[in-house]
Every structure is written in structure tokens, then in C-alpha cells.
Design an enzyme around this catalytic site. Structure first.
Site, PDB file in Angstrom:
ATOM      1  N   ARG A 123      -0.744  12.188   3.013  1.00  0.00           N
ATOM      2  CA  ARG A 123       0.296  12.727   3.014  1.00  0.00           C
ATOM      3  C   ARG A 123       0.023  14.373   3.209  1.00  0.00           C
ATOM      4  NH1 ARG A 123       4.127  10.275  -1.420  1.00  0.00           N
ATOM      5  NH2 ARG A 123       2.826  11.255  -2.800  1.00  0.00           N
ATOM      6  N   ARG A 168      -3.485   6.852 -11.469  1.00  0.00           N
ATOM      7  CA  ARG A 168      -2.102   6.621 -11.684  1.00  0.00           C
ATOM      8  C   ARG A 168      -1.699   5.072 -11.595  1.00  0.00           C
ATOM      9  NH1 ARG A 168       0.272  10.647  -7.628  1.00  0.00           N
ATOM     10  NH2 ARG A 168       2.107   9.761  -7.779  1.00  0.00           N
TER      11      ARG A 168
END
Ligand SMILES: [Zn+2]
Length: 210
Positions: A123, A168
Site C-alpha cells: 500500500r 501484528r
């Protein structure tokens, strides 16, 4: 009554599906963050208690979150059920929630870690207009130039790198696997393949809710 708990790792498209579930079922989406902000704003006793922890930069204890949920389930729009997003995160929280309201469906959107890394790490966005692009799935038509506004200021978020995303994801799996087992034992856990077209994922979720 239908009450849903929604699970999904970062980058799995959980937000998109949550919006669609709300649109199809009319169930309000409930997140602890939103509930906390609303209670603090209204100045309810629970909100005042929560604010002391928030102002001190501390985690709001489970007992306060549980009180917020007890209040939330009594509101008129919760009569047909709620969709919980980001709660419960632990088995004790799931047990507490079970004592407040019956959870009828747990929906877990699953995407392989490698695909999540690819989705998130590719991204980048435009600093001027905020348009979001992706190396593989949605590149700018001219390299380095925003399609929307023509700016040359394209940036990646520092925490969208492979190491951070993997950390994460590991944290997510560690946290959710005991919960998944807990709900699976109760026969209400539905695994949804999230590595497909958005419409197909929604279709499967709505089928699971029938
Ligand atoms: Zn732009």
C-alpha cells in the site's frame, strides 16, 4: 435474536464486511472504542470511571468495559442483537459477554498471513489528497504520480513493513486462537475464507448467519 462477534486480522477486509453485515441485517456495530467515547461524552457513571483510566494513559479494565456492554444491550436498537467488533479479545471477556447476552454466531474472516503481508506492504497513498494505491492491485498509471490529483508526494506508512505486519499478525493469532477454540466448543464458530472477491465473502457470511 442474532448477536455476532466478528474476528479478522488487520488487512483482512473486516471493516468492509462489517459495514455490509450492518446493512443487510440492521444489527448495530459495537466497538469498545466507540462505546467508551460515547460514555465519556455523555458523562455516564461508567464513562466517568473510564475517563480516569484513559486520562492516565492506562488500559480501561475489563469490569468497566463489561458495564458498558451491559448498558449497551439495553438500548432500543439492540433489541434484535448486536455485532461486536474487537471484543471479546480474551476468554474471560467471552465468558463475561456470555453472561450478558447470547452470542449466536462468531464469524472469523481468514486470510493467509502471506497474503495479508502482500496486501498491507504494497500500500501507498498520496500525501496531498489521500488516495490509496497498491504496488500490485492498484498501481498509479504513471509511476510516482497520483492519478487523482497529479501530486508527486506518494508515501508508505512506516508500520506497513513486513516485520511490523508479521508481528501484528502473530499477536493477533496468539490472542484469537484460545478464543476460537472456546467458541468452536460451543458450535457457533464460522470460518470464512477471506481470500476471495468481496461479494463472495459477504455471501458466505450472510449464509452462515441464517
Ligand atoms: Zn493525490
Amino acid at each position: 435474536m442474532t448477536s455476532i462477534v466478528l474476528f479478522g486480522p488487520p488487512g483482512a477486509g473486516k471493516g468492509t464486511q462489517a459495514t455490509r453485515i450492518t446493512q443487510s441485517t440492521g444489527l448495530p456495530q459495537v466497538s469498545t472504542g466507540d462505546m467508551l467515547r460515547a460514555a465519556v461524552k455523555k458523562g455516564t457513571p461508567t464513562g466517568i470511571a473510564a475517563k480516569q483510566f484513559m486520562d492516565a494513559g492506562q488500559l480501561v479494565p475489563d469490569s468497566i468495559i463489561i458495564d458498558l456492554i451491559k448498558e449497551r444491550v439495553k438500548e432500543p436498537d439492540a433489541a434484535n442483537g448486536l455485532m461486536f467488533d474487537g471484543f471479546p479479545r480474551t476468554v474471560p471477556q467471552a465468558e463475561a459477554l456470555a453472561n450478558i447476552t447470547e452470542v449466536t454466531h462468531v464469524i472469523a474472516i481468514e486470510v493467509p498471513d502471506s497474503k495479508i503481508v502482500e496486501r498491507i506492504c504494497g500500500r501507498y497513498s498520496c500525501s496531498s489528497c489521500g488516495a490509496v494505491f497498491h504496488d500490485k492491485f492498484n498501481p498509479t498509471s504513471t509511476k510516482g504520480i497520483c492519478d487523482e490529483c497529479g501530486s508527486g508526494e506518494l508515501k508508505r506508512r512506516a508500520d506497513d513493513n513486513e516485520t511490523t505486519v508479521k508481528q501484528r499478525l502473530n499477536a493477533y493469532h496468539q490472542q484469537t486462537s484460545p478464543l476460537a477454540d472456546w467458541y468452536e466448543n460451543r458450535g457457533i464458530f464460522h470460518r470464512i475464507d477471506g481470500d476471495r472477491e468481496i461479494d463472495n465473502i459477504t455471501q458466505d457470511i450472510l449464509l452462515a448467519l441464517k
